[in-house]
Structures are given as C-alpha cells and as structure tokens.
Design a protein around this motif. Structure first.
Motif, PDB file in Angstrom:
ATOM      1  N   ARG A 109       1.079   7.785   8.926  1.00  0.00           N
ATOM      2  CA  ARG A 109      -0.098   7.004   8.514  1.00  0.00           C
ATOM      3  C   ARG A 109       0.345   5.779   7.730  1.00  0.00           C
ATOM      4  O   ARG A 109       1.353   5.819   7.024  1.00  0.00           O
ATOM      5  N   ARG A 110      -0.392   4.696   7.852  1.00  0.00           N
ATOM      6  CA  ARG A 110      -0.228   3.526   6.987  1.00  0.00           C
ATOM      7  C   ARG A 110      -1.517   3.282   6.232  1.00  0.00           C
ATOM      8  O   ARG A 110      -2.608   3.312   6.803  1.00  0.00           O
ATOM      9  N   ILE A 111      -1.366   3.018   4.940  1.00  0.00           N
ATOM     10  CA  ILE A 111      -2.478   2.653   4.057  1.00  0.00           C
ATOM     11  C   ILE A 111      -2.158   1.274   3.511  1.00  0.00           C
ATOM     12  O   ILE A 111      -1.029   1.025   3.055  1.00  0.00           O
ATOM     13  N   GLY A 142       0.832  -1.208   0.000  1.00  0.00           N
ATOM     14  CA  GLY A 142       0.000   0.000   0.000  1.00  0.00           C
ATOM     15  C   GLY A 142       0.855   1.241   0.000  1.00  0.00           C
ATOM     16  O   GLY A 142       1.713   1.439  -0.858  1.00  0.00           O
ATOM     17  N   MET A 143       0.665   2.103   1.008  1.00  0.00           N
ATOM     18  CA  MET A 143       1.377   3.375   1.085  1.00  0.00           C
ATOM     19  C   MET A 143       1.663   3.719   2.541  1.00  0.00           C
ATOM     20  O   MET A 143       1.108   3.097   3.460  1.00  0.00           O
ATOM     21  N   GLY A 144       2.522   4.693   2.748  1.00  0.00           N
ATOM     22  CA  GLY A 144       2.820   5.154   4.095  1.00  0.00           C
ATOM     23  C   GLY A 144       3.235   6.608   4.100  1.00  0.00           C
ATOM     24  O   GLY A 144       3.783   7.120   3.117  1.00  0.00           O
ATOM     25  N   VAL A 145       2.954   7.286   5.205  1.00  0.00           N
ATOM     26  CA  VAL A 145       3.365   8.674   5.425  1.00  0.00           C
ATOM     27  C   VAL A 145       4.146   8.718   6.733  1.00  0.00           C
ATOM     28  O   VAL A 145       3.675   8.219   7.757  1.00  0.00           O
ATOM     29  N   VAL A 146       5.344   9.290   6.685  1.00  0.00           N
ATOM     30  CA  VAL A 146       6.215   9.362   7.857  1.00  0.00           C
ATOM     31  C   VAL A 146       6.834  10.753   7.905  1.00  0.00           C
ATOM     32  O   VAL A 146       7.358  11.239   6.892  1.00  0.00           O
ATOM     33  N   GLY A 166      -8.717  -0.950  -0.305  1.00  0.00           N
ATOM     34  CA  GLY A 166      -7.277  -1.033  -0.458  1.00  0.00           C
ATOM     35  C   GLY A 166      -6.697  -0.615  -1.787  1.00  0.00           C
ATOM     36  O   GLY A 166      -7.390  -0.320  -2.765  1.00  0.00           O
ATOM     37  N   THR A 167      -5.369  -0.615  -1.790  1.00  0.00           N
ATOM     38  CA  THR A 167      -4.563  -0.384  -2.985  1.00  0.00           C
ATOM     39  C   THR A 167      -3.347  -1.282  -2.875  1.00  0.00           C
ATOM     40  O   THR A 167      -2.858  -1.568  -1.780  1.00  0.00           O
TER      41      THR A 167
END
Length: 691
Positions: free
Chosen positions: A230-232, A207-211, A263-264
């Motif tokens: 964030r975790r996606i 997926g994706m993540g923001v740090v 999801g992605t």
C-alpha cells in the motif's frame, strides 16, 4: 572504496553536519530561526534554589531508587574534578555483553554503508522501486505522479519490520517518507519555478508505505508484490479523532465537518503497537504552509498560535501554496491545524482508513511508542522535536483486548482516543553552581533528578474531553497543545526526539538530539538534564517511571560527543573504550536488553551511524558503533532482531554544494547511478547479531 576527506562534511552554521539544504526542506530551516518557545518556564536553576531534596521527593511523590555503581562513576576525562572511572591495568575489563559482540566500526566518511567484519549487507528497497502491481521500473528522467503513487517514496525514515503470522521468513515493512528535497529528485530543478508535475510527484512521494518482504537464501530481505502492499500519500483520506475532531479549529471549505483530513506528511519516527498497528509522528508539518508576500496578517490570537508552531506568512521552500490553496494559510488558515498529530495505520487491512489521534495532542511529534503495564494499561510516550520543547505521555483509560479480529481491533484502535495527556517537568537537587554549562559532572558523579508529569487534557468517548489547564478549553489543548504545556510549566528540553521503553526493565529512554542555543542570551539556561551550553552533540535520558502515575526519576545515560572531551559522559564507563557518538535521534532495543541509537547530524566530522549501548552492570555506558551510513545521509528507523538489523538511509548525498545534477553520492547504485534513499539490511554470516 576511496575515502572522502572529512573536511568535506561541512557543518551548517558550524554546528552539526546537517546541511543547510536539509534544514530548509526537512524542518523549514528551524535551526536558523528563533525557537518558537518564548515562554518563561522555570529551569532547574530556579527550582533547586528553592527546593531541598526532601521537598522535591515529596512533590514528586516517589522514593528515589538507589543509583547503581556504574552510573555514579564520573567520565574518564581530563580536567574534571569529579570522580574518575578506574583506569587500573590490573582489573580485568568487563566481558562484552551478548548483542554487542562485534568489531566496532571506526568513524569514517565513506560513500557506503560500513559494517563489522563477518557481516553481510544488502539494499532491501529504494526510492522509486515498485510497491504496487503495474508500477514502472524507476527512471529518474521519466518520473510521473502516477508512477510515484505506486512506488517506494522519498526520504524514508521510521521503519517497522513485522512478522507475518504463519509465514516464516515473511514480513511487512512499514515506512514513513518524511520529506522531499527536489534538488536531489529532479534533474534541472528550478527552485524558483517548480512545475505542477513536480508538485504532484512530491505529494505522492511522501507519507507512508507498506511492502511485503521475504528472507533471501543469503539471509537478506527483498520486497514482494503482496496483498498488503500500500502507498499512503499527502492526499490519502484520514479520520481525525478525539477532542479536536469536528471543532471550528479544523473545519475547512473542503471539509466543513472537520473530521476527514487529506493526507499526512513530515512523518518522522513511529512505533509498533502491541495490537499490531503502526504509529507515525507528524513532525515538521509547519514548513508546508505559507503565503504569498504581502498576505494579510491574521488576528493576534491566530498569529500567536501560528508563531508557536513556526508557521510563517511567507513563501515556503516547496511553494506548494501556489498549486493548492489548502497550503496557503491566508486562504485556508485551519488546514495547518489538521496536521501535527500521531497517526495510526492498520497495515493488515489495505482498505482501512488511518487515524489521527488528537487526544495525544498536536505538536511536532517525533513519533510515539507504547508501554503496557501488567494490568493492561497503555502508556504512549512522545517527544516534541524542537529546541526548548517538551516531553509528553498519554495514559489510556481503556485496556487492550487480545487478538486482531474486528471487535478487538476496533477497541484497540480507540485506545489512544480516551485517556489523559501529560507533559514533563523535571527537577534535581544538584546545586545550581555545579551546573555551569561546561558539562562537568557534579560532585555526586552523575546528572540525575526527579520529575512530575503535569496533566493537560482528559479525553473520553466520542471526543468528550476536559481541559486540565486553566484558561484553555479542552479543544484548545488538543489543537494548541504547545501553548497549554507552556502554561502548565513544562521543562524546556534539548530537542526531545524518540522515546523507547525497555521491554525487559520498563525504563524509558529519550534521545535528546542537540540544541546549539542552550545557554544563549535570552534562551533557557543549562540545567541538570540539559547540562551543556551550545549543545552540539546531545544526550540520552533514562527515566524510571511510574507509568500510569505522575512521578518519575531520571538519569543522563549518555552525554554524547568526542569521548576525549571533558564534557562527555558514558554512564561512568571507561571513555577510552567507547565509540564516538553525536546527535542521538532514533532508539531501539535488541532481545538482550541493549539500547541501539541511530544518529542525525553527527557533529564529529564523520558519517552518521547506528550504535549499541549497554545498560546494566559493569558494562553500563559501553557504546559501540555497528554501522555507518553514506556521505550526507542520516541513519533512521533502526530495527534490531536476532537475525538481522535494518536501517533507513535517508537523504544520501544531500549537501549544500551538490544536487542530482552534481552529485556528492552515487550510493547505492554506484557508477553513474542516482543517490536514492533506501532501506538496508545487515546480517551475520552463519549466526545471530552480536553474539
């Protein structure tokens, strides 16, 4: 650091250095299967037999720009009858351009990130590192799905490093986590009998993540527990927008409205929008969907649609269909139609729901990148990363509103829902006899031509849309975009991956990674933009585009490979003075206007790397390697600033004969450590990059 013999970098099928296990899990082994594009679209050889240069220009509606002297010089190679770049020893060599003043890294096979002298490096974050409060310290022997949902994901690809306004030295790092390779995640993994816990961990690992990041006193970057983190994952809710939303093609038992997607995944490259969001391309989504042996076949229409995207009624490598019926195409045939879009994430709002933009078409998006014209029009470029697939652009009918307040962000996050989707058709006046598959330059001294953007779909507010392709509804174009582009007559390309527009000139660059089936029996023949049979090393295309119009001209900037080989070309620059480069993948620009290219699957028996390429003047085509990544790894997601460079090191140590229990690589931990995909920062001692 001891060197590993180059011959240990085994080529899959004798082509690139990408290993078979990588192909199996990253792209569903696409390189070992027939290309899904079986259309009979014309190639250049057909076109130039019928069209003079004047008629090509009239069709394109554009006057060809004068070609600079640097681009018309031929490659300095043995055996070519084309004009040669000057090798005079009396002429002074051109001065190295700002941004490229570093000692080139030599090709190597070290299990390390190798950088120029005078530079420092540090790992920013690795698979399993904490992202959210309460996340445990990573322990490869004690993984859980709950922990992975709070940790940095696996096989990070695209990265964005976005300054936080008003906080010098603070940034948001936004990453894609493209795919999982369980043999390199789980000790003792049994590919024939994965466990439910392993499935749950894999769902959480992609997926994706923001740090949030901060600069260290030494000049590197390190993660912090910030409010944006964030975790996606593969089951985070997304909103589907545009013409596909709410149609029967995307409705499922779990989502009868066809508007909320779980999801992605298969997120490869991406881009940062001028309004502060991040775009991500869902690429090889097809490989997550399968069925048990003997599953009933769909009707012919649905079967053709599945075939065009590489979806097969057979067990997948990961066997997700055995744990969740949404991945079983025989039980939930529409679920696969909910993937293959450009995703948009607002990283500044951790509570926001990310979007999937169907107005930009459904294909194997490598990523998407934005160019804004002087009047505020937004143009998004995207490539369909498969052999013999196409190049696209989306021209929005909406304009940008400045700011990040509620009204501005609401407007801007709808920009990619309203506009016109196009696919590229290329042509050239180079005689067909001069494009013989050898890569030999034509008499004019460069590969160049014109092109037209063919309209496919016009989208408006609220999902309203008009098909611009005969025989297709608007909804069919949005969901089965590849088939509409086939009908329109687009040009088959050699794996079009990342697009980037030069912020200084507006010219657009495309990484065409490779295509070892080019010229094979039954496949598309060579043409001026794809001039080599059995194209193992790829090329970089330069487009001068009428961004909101339909006409463009193009040149091949690089024809990649060994500079000593006759079939390579570096925009006329002296080939004895360039770094070998193979399989271009992701692109970026520095503040000086130089193009930076990361590679995937280097076919030259050395590790992948990151390269700077000069675009103007006598240096045009000069190519210098800035770094290389460890054994088995791919270089992804480059970010180039004046202060630092970051790259995503994906799948280190991934090799057919190895696993986490029998590792080829121990990077980045060393010793007895586990190979872990990571983001790496490189900076210069007491100065800026490349000056």
């Amino acid at each position: 650091m001891a060197l590993v013999p180059l011959n240990l970098l085994i080529s899959h099928n004798g082509r690139s250095s990408r290993q078979h296990i990588t192909c199996r899990y990253k792209c569903g082994d696409a390189c070992s299967k027939p290309a899904p594009n079986t259309s009979d679209n014309e190639y250049f050889g057909d076109i130039v037999k019928r069209m003079s240069r004047r008629s090509v220009l009239q069709t394109a509606g554009v006057t060809v720009l004068a070609v600079g002297a640097g681009s018309v010089l031929a490659a300095c190679s043995t055996g070519s009858d084309a004009p040669q770049a000057s090798s005079s020893t009396t002429a002074a060599p051109p001065e190295t351009l700002p941004g490229m003043k570093f000692d080139a890294v030599a090709p190597n096979s070290e299990d390390a990130v190798v950088i120029p002298s005078g530079y420092q490096q540090g790992v920013v974050i690795s698979w399993g590192d904490p992202v959210l409060p309460g996340a445990p310290v990573f322990d490869v022997a004690k993984q859980t799905a709950a922990a992975q949902r709070q940790q940095f994901g696996f096989n990070n690809d695209f990265a964005a490093v976005m300054p936080i306004e008003g906080q010098p030295g603070r940034y948001l790092l936004v990453n894609n986590f493209e795919y999982v390779t369980p043999q390199f995640m789980f000790p003792g993994y049994d590919a024939k009998a994965p466990t439910r816990e392993q499935f749950d961990i894999e769902i959480a690992a992609i997926g994706m993540g923001v740090v949030e990041l901060e600069r260290t006193p030494q000049g590197g970057l390190r993660p912090v527990m910030g409010r944006y983190n964030r975790r996606i994952t593969a089951d985070t809710p997304f909103t589907l927008t545009g013409p596909a939303a709410g149609t029967d093609f995307v409705k499922t038992a779990a989502d009868p409205t066809g508007r909320t997607v779980a999801g992605t995944f298969a997120n490869c490259a991406g881009g940062v929008t001028p309004w502060g969001t991040v775009l991500s391309g869902e690429e090889n989504f097809h490989s997550y969907f399968g069925a048990a042996e003997g599953a009933p076949a769909p009707n012919k229409v649905d079967a053709d649609r599945q075939d065009r995207y590489g979806v097969a009624l057979e067990p997948t490598e990961l066997l997700w269909e055995t744990f969740d019926p949404r991945f079983d195409v025989s039980k939930s045939p529409n679920e696969v139609n909910r993937f293959g879009y450009v995703v948009e994430l607002n990283p500044w709002d951790p509570n926001s729901t990310p979007l999937k933009h169907s107005a930009m078409g459904r294909l194997k998006h490598e990523g998407a990148n934005i160019y804004v014209t002087d009047d505020g029009s937004v143009v998004a470029y995207t490539g369909d990363d498969e052999r013999f697939d196409y190049m696209y652009k989306f021209v929005s009918s909406k304009k940008i509103q400045p700011g990040r307040d509620g009204a501005a962000m609401a407007n801007n996050m709808a920009i990619l829902d309203e506009g016109t989707l196009y696919v590229a058709k290329l042509g050239s006046d180079i005689p067909a006899a001069e494009i013989d598959g050898s890569g030999k330059l034509p008499a004019k001294g460069s590969f160049a031509g014109t092109g037209t953007w063919l309209p496919l779909l016009k989208s408006g507010p609220g999902g309203q849309a008009e098909s611009l392709v005969d025989g297709f509804t608007a909804q069919e174009v949005a969901v089965f975009t590849r088939m509409a582009a086939d009908k329109a007559g687009a040009t088959k390309m050699d794996r079009p991956e990342d697009f980037e527009a030069n912020p200084k000139t507006g010219k657009v660059y495309v990484a065409l990674t490779n295509n070892d089936e080019r010229g094979a029996p039954g496949e598309a023949a060579v043409d001026a933009a794809n001039p080599r049979n059995d194209n193992k090393s790829g090329q970089v295309l330069e487009i001068t585009d009428d961004h909101t119009g339909t006409a463009f001209t193009w040149d091949l900037l690089l024809v990649c490979g060994d500079p000593a080989a006759a079939d390579t070309y570096f925009a006329g620059f002296d080939k004895t003075k360039v770094s070998p480069i193979s399989c271009p993948d992701n692109l970026a620009f520095d503040s000086h206007g130089n193009l930076w290219v990361s590679t995937d699957g280097n076919a030259l028996d050395s590790n992948d790397g990151l390269f700077a390429v000069a675009l103007d003047g006598p240096n045009r085509g000069e190519t210098k390697q800035f770094l290389s990544v460890p054994l088995g790894a791919e270089t992804c997601g480059p970010v180039v600033t004046d202060d630092f460079v970051t790259v995503s090191v994906q799948h280190p140590g991934e090799n057919d004969d190895n696993s986490i229990d029998n590792p080829l690589s121990r990077w980045p931990e060393g010793g007895n450590g586990t190979a872990r995909p990571s983001v790496v920062a490189v900076w210069r001692d007491g100065g800026n990059i490349g000056v």
